[in-house]
Write a protein that holds these residues in place. Structure first.
Motif, PDB file in Angstrom:
ATOM      1  N   UNK A  45      37.175  31.501  46.398  1.00 54.89           N
ATOM      2  CA  UNK A  45      36.964  30.916  45.075  1.00 54.89           C
ATOM      3  C   UNK A  45      35.785  31.563  44.378  1.00 54.89           C
ATOM      4  N   UNK A  46      35.833  31.536  43.048  1.00 55.57           N
ATOM      5  CA  UNK A  46      34.657  31.891  42.280  1.00 55.57           C
ATOM      6  C   UNK A  46      33.669  30.737  42.281  1.00 55.57           C
ATOM      7  N   UNK A  47      32.462  30.948  41.744  1.00 56.33           N
ATOM      8  CA  UNK A  47      31.449  29.883  41.771  1.00 56.33           C
ATOM      9  C   UNK A  47      31.768  28.710  40.856  1.00 56.33           C
ATOM     10  N   UNK A 107      45.223  26.838  42.057  1.00 51.08           N
ATOM     11  CA  UNK A 107      43.870  26.602  41.545  1.00 51.08           C
ATOM     12  C   UNK A 107      43.825  25.321  40.703  1.00 51.08           C
ATOM     13  N   UNK A 108      44.924  24.581  40.728  1.00 54.88           N
ATOM     14  CA  UNK A 108      44.967  23.296  40.040  1.00 54.88           C
ATOM     15  C   UNK A 108      44.819  22.154  41.037  1.00 54.88           C
ATOM     16  N   UNK A 109      44.393  21.008  40.551  1.00 54.45           N
ATOM     17  CA  UNK A 109      44.323  19.787  41.358  1.00 54.45           C
ATOM     18  C   UNK A 109      45.341  18.800  40.795  1.00 54.45           C
ATOM     19  N   UNK A 134      43.364  15.741  49.992  1.00 57.40           N
ATOM     20  CA  UNK A 134      43.959  16.544  51.053  1.00 57.40           C
ATOM     21  C   UNK A 134      42.950  17.564  51.551  1.00 57.40           C
ATOM     22  N   UNK A 135      42.991  17.841  52.852  1.00 58.92           N
ATOM     23  CA  UNK A 135      42.040  18.758  53.477  1.00 58.92           C
ATOM     24  C   UNK A 135      42.071  20.155  52.860  1.00 58.92           C
ATOM     25  N   UNK A 136      43.180  20.544  52.269  1.00 59.79           N
ATOM     26  CA  UNK A 136      43.269  21.872  51.660  1.00 59.79           C
ATOM     27  C   UNK A 136      42.340  22.021  50.461  1.00 59.79           C
ATOM     28  N   UNK A 137      41.822  20.899  49.937  1.00 58.41           N
ATOM     29  CA  UNK A 137      40.889  20.947  48.802  1.00 58.41           C
ATOM     30  C   UNK A 137      39.430  20.967  49.243  1.00 58.41           C
ATOM     31  N   UNK A 138      39.184  20.777  50.518  1.00 58.33           N
ATOM     32  CA  UNK A 138      37.790  20.696  50.969  1.00 58.33           C
ATOM     33  C   UNK A 138      37.084  22.035  50.713  1.00 58.33           C
ATOM     34  N   UNK A 139      35.937  21.960  50.035  1.00 61.47           N
ATOM     35  CA  UNK A 139      35.137  23.143  49.750  1.00 61.47           C
ATOM     36  C   UNK A 139      35.607  23.974  48.574  1.00 61.47           C
ATOM     37  N   UNK A 140      36.676  23.587  47.908  1.00 64.69           N
ATOM     38  CA  UNK A 140      37.205  24.397  46.816  1.00 64.69           C
ATOM     39  C   UNK A 140      36.336  24.281  45.560  1.00 64.69           C
ATOM     40  N   UNK A 141      36.188  25.411  44.867  1.00 59.82           N
ATOM     41  CA  UNK A 141      35.405  25.473  43.622  1.00 59.82           C
ATOM     42  C   UNK A 141      36.228  26.178  42.551  1.00 59.82           C
ATOM     43  N   UNK A 142      35.729  26.099  41.311  1.00 67.55           N
ATOM     44  CA  UNK A 142      36.374  26.757  40.175  1.00 67.55           C
ATOM     45  C   UNK A 142      37.818  26.308  40.021  1.00 67.55           C
ATOM     46  N   UNK A 143      38.049  25.005  40.117  1.00 68.98           N
ATOM     47  CA  UNK A 143      39.391  24.421  40.044  1.00 68.98           C
ATOM     48  C   UNK A 143      39.618  23.785  38.680  1.00 68.98           C
ATOM     49  N   UNK A 144      40.878  23.448  38.394  1.00 67.53           N
ATOM     50  CA  UNK A 144      41.256  22.842  37.116  1.00 67.53           C
ATOM     51  C   UNK A 144      42.007  21.552  37.376  1.00 67.53           C
ATOM     52  N   UNK A 145      41.737  20.537  36.562  1.00 68.95           N
ATOM     53  CA  UNK A 145      42.404  19.245  36.706  1.00 68.95           C
ATOM     54  C   UNK A 145      42.462  18.543  35.365  1.00 68.95           C
ATOM     55  N   UNK A 146      43.220  17.444  35.303  1.00 70.04           N
ATOM     56  CA  UNK A 146      43.292  16.657  34.078  1.00 70.04           C
ATOM     57  C   UNK A 146      41.977  15.978  33.769  1.00 70.04           C
ATOM     58  N   UNK A 147      41.744  15.715  32.467  1.00 69.16           N
ATOM     59  CA  UNK A 147      40.471  15.142  32.017  1.00 69.16           C
ATOM     60  C   UNK A 147      40.567  13.654  31.732  1.00 69.16           C
ATOM     61  N   UNK A 148      41.699  13.034  32.037  1.00 71.32           N
ATOM     62  CA  UNK A 148      41.939  11.627  31.709  1.00 71.32           C
ATOM     63  C   UNK A 148      41.862  11.376  30.211  1.00 71.32           C
ATOM     64  N   UNK A 149      42.199  12.407  29.475  1.00 72.48           N
ATOM     65  CA  UNK A 149      42.401  12.336  28.024  1.00 72.48           C
ATOM     66  C   UNK A 149      43.691  13.090  27.735  1.00 72.48           C
ATOM     67  N   UNK A 150      44.603  12.446  27.041  1.00 70.93           N
ATOM     68  CA  UNK A 150      45.894  13.091  26.807  1.00 70.93           C
ATOM     69  C   UNK A 150      45.712  14.437  26.134  1.00 70.93           C
ATOM     70  N   UNK A 151      46.355  15.479  26.700  1.00 73.34           N
ATOM     71  CA  UNK A 151      46.298  16.812  26.125  1.00 73.34           C
ATOM     72  C   UNK A 151      45.014  17.561  26.398  1.00 73.34           C
ATOM     73  N   UNK A 152      44.251  17.132  27.415  1.00 74.43           N
ATOM     74  CA  UNK A 152      42.977  17.795  27.728  1.00 74.43           C
ATOM     75  C   UNK A 152      42.866  17.976  29.245  1.00 74.43           C
ATOM     76  N   UNK A 153      42.334  19.142  29.674  1.00 73.73           N
ATOM     77  CA  UNK A 153      42.060  19.403  31.079  1.00 73.73           C
ATOM     78  C   UNK A 153      40.615  19.830  31.274  1.00 73.73           C
ATOM     79  N   UNK A 154      40.175  19.840  32.523  1.00 72.22           N
ATOM     80  CA  UNK A 154      38.843  20.303  32.903  1.00 72.22           C
ATOM     81  C   UNK A 154      38.986  21.550  33.766  1.00 72.22           C
ATOM     82  N   UNK A 155      38.090  22.518  33.569  1.00 69.49           N
ATOM     83  CA  UNK A 155      38.092  23.706  34.408  1.00 69.49           C
ATOM     84  C   UNK A 155      36.693  23.950  34.954  1.00 69.49           C
TER      85      UNK A 155
END
Length: 572
Positions: free
Chosen positions: A244-246, A275-277, A345-366
């Motif tokens: 992963x990147x920082x 690279x998504x959650x 899930x254990x596959x996410x342990x230690x992961x960085x520079x990931x993307x997921x939903x922002x709990x706002x419709x039509x918005x994500x976090x990276x």
């Protein structure tokens, strides 16, 4: 047995509603008839096969010191309530009330009922015990299908071990595992012993016996190089390390108005699925729970239940999700969420520079870091293993095989003996709670799975050990006295040799007789006709290979004996 006296209602066409091969052939061959969805009548041929399966199982159970019982199929609710499973079993349990209004159930399994009998054990000297039965079970299957493979009423051989301590349970478990391997070998069933979840049974360990078949509904992960094998509910793999990147100092919002799925976020915004959650909102034992996995991974619900020691899970409704997170599915995430349990899930342990939903419709976090930005309360292996991932033991690419479950053995522990108050006097006089195991084989399912494994375009090819008849003597004429006398003589000789033989004495065309013998799968056929007898011979045909040999009439029984001996030697 004479075919003219036997009820075998064979059909020339496949039944329209039969999906599995075993369903089609067992109906066509006159073995079974459906009464209603999930309930089948076994006709005489099926009863004969079933009795041979039962006898093989009985012999192997006796060999490990098991004792046979027959317990009631209807149970009082109170016993199941004491074990805690009256509610856990849910809609699959058939429930009813008697005329006095008492709650009753049709038995799905008999852990509780055998444990009630174990209350009469008094001393450690009474242990170990292995008790078993062949009994009808009832499960209100939501979608019965595939003939005898998924039904609502069936026979199970279920056995139960009672031991003083863990080492005794280990021995009983190993005895059953070895017995099951012998049983399935004798039945002609290829069966893979795999690690499995104990599910509602409870306990510390379980092993399923899975037979590869396209008619199956269970997936088994296995390694072609080493002996690793597990049901997908239990399987793991050694995922390759990800570089992963920082990431960012803090998650950054970005607009994703048209991306509501993992694939859409990849296609429209260039974010790879790995690279998504993925954030799932579930209700686990009535509590709203967040589960996060890598975007390209799939949740195995049984792994989640096992991780939380829970009994039920369902997806949250749109209203429940909106109330808890303030957004709709497609933009959900666990960053900043408090007040709800979060599992990762254990596959996410230690992961960085990931993307997921922002709990706002039509918005994500990276740019997020999982362990920094998500308040994970519980880490567990939750994902489904897929073909090609590295074996956790040797690194070889794993295979995923479609299978039918034909047996399951459990180390139950003391769940039931504690709940029902079973204790014995130990060697030092103190009271000791026995430890239990549970071990099952579905009899009719085994019958159907044998057909799934042993058939061809002509019909069933039964292994001789379970065939309804081992030999068919087919007389090509019922009016030619020479033919009938020779056929009757062979029939009597084979019966004297204690061979399970069927004399086809019907007034039918030879083609009809041959098709029926092939359809119902009799291993050997002796054909008696006027032309052969004129030369002093009969035909001896082996169903599995199609090999036909002309043999002298007087030597036919001896030739058959040699073929049977060769086959039994090859079977081990």
């Amino acid at each position: 047995m004479r075919w003219s006296q036997l009820y075998v209602p064979t059909l020339r066409e496949d039944p329209a509603d039969a999906d599995a091969v075993s369903h089609r052939l067992l109906v066509r061959g006159g073995f079974v008839r459906q009464l209603m969805a999930g309930h089948y009548s076994l006709l005489p041929l099926a009863v004969r096969v079933r009795s041979k399966i039962v006898e093989i199982i009985r012999e192997e159970m006796t060999a490990i010191g098991a004792q046979e019982f027959v317990l009631p199929a209807m149970h009082p609710a109170e016993i199941w309530q004491r074990s805690g499973r009256w509610e856990v079993m849910g809609e699959e349990m058939f429930r009813l009330k008697d005329r006095k209004g008492a709650d009753m159930a049709l038995g799905m399994t008999h852990e509780e009922i055998f444990t009630v009998l174990a209350q009469e054990l008094r001393s450690y000297r009474d242990l170990p015990q292995i008790w078993y039965q062949f009994q009808t079970k009832f499960r209100d299957e939501a979608r019965p299908k595939s003939g005898l493979l998924r039904v609502r009423e069936f026979t199970m051989k279920d056995s139960y071990s009672f031991d003083l301590a863990q080492e005794g349970l280990d021995r009983s478990f190993d005895l059953h595992k070895a017995a099951y391997e012998r049983i399935f070998a004798r039945l002609g069933l290829p069966a893979i012993a795999v690690q499995a979840s104990s599910g509602s049974m409870g306990g510390s360990a379980s092993v399923e016996f899975m037979s590869p078949s396209e008619a199956g509904e269970d997936l088994v992960v296995r390694c072609p190089s080493c002996r690793y094998a597990a049901n997908t509910e239990k399987a793991t793999s050694a995922l390759a390390a990800v570089a992963d990147g920082p990431g960012l100092d803090a998650p950054e919002r970005f607009d994703t108005p048209d991306a509501r799925t993992i694939d859409e976020l990849t296609r429209l915004h260039g974010v790879p699925a790995d690279r998504q959650i993925k954030t799932l909102v579930l209700v686990v034992d009535s509590r709203l729970t967040l589960v996060v996995l890598r975007g390209d991974h799939t949740l195995v619900e049984q792994k989640l239940l096992d991780a939380l020691a829970a009994t039920a899970v369902r997806p949250a409704t749109a209203e429940e999700i909106q109330a808890a997170l303030g957004a709709s599915p497609g933009s959900l995430g666990a960053v900043g969420v408090t007040g709800l349990p979060i599992l990762a899930d254990e596959a996410l342990r230690g992961r960085t520079d990931m993307t997921t939903g922002a709990n706002t419709d039509g918005v994500h976090l990276r740019g997020l870091s999982v362990e920094r930005d998500i308040a994970v309360q519980h880490w567990a292996d939750l994902r489904e293993v897929v073909s090609g991932e590295p074996c956790p033991q040797c690194g070889t690419a794993l295979e995923v095989v479609v299978t039918i479950e034909v047996g399951h053995i459990f180390k139950l522990g003391r769940k039931y003996t504690e709940a029902l108050g079973v204790t014995v006097a130990g060697p030092d006089g103190d009271r000791v709670t026995p430890i239990m195991g549970s071990y099952g084989i579905g009899v009719e399912r085994a019958l159907a799975t044998i057909v799934e494994t042993h058939h061809d375009e002509k019909g069933i090819v039964w292994p001789a050990a379970v065939a309804p008849f081992e030999v068919a003597v087919v007389m090509l004429s019922t009016t030619d006295e020479t033919v009938t006398e020779a056929a009757e003589s062979l029939y009597r000789q084979l019966r004297a040799e204690r061979v399970d033989v069927l004399l086809d004495d019907r007034d039918e065309r030879p083609g009809v007789k041959f098709r029926d013998v092939e359809l119902i799968g009799i291993p050997y056929r002796i054909t008696v006709g006027a032309r052969g007898l004129a030369e002093g011979t009969v035909e001896l045909t082996t169903r599995a290979t199609g090999e036909t040999q002309l043999v002298p009439v007087g030597e036919a029984v001896e030739h058959l004996r040699k073929r049977r001996e060769t086959r039994m030697s090859a079977d081990g």
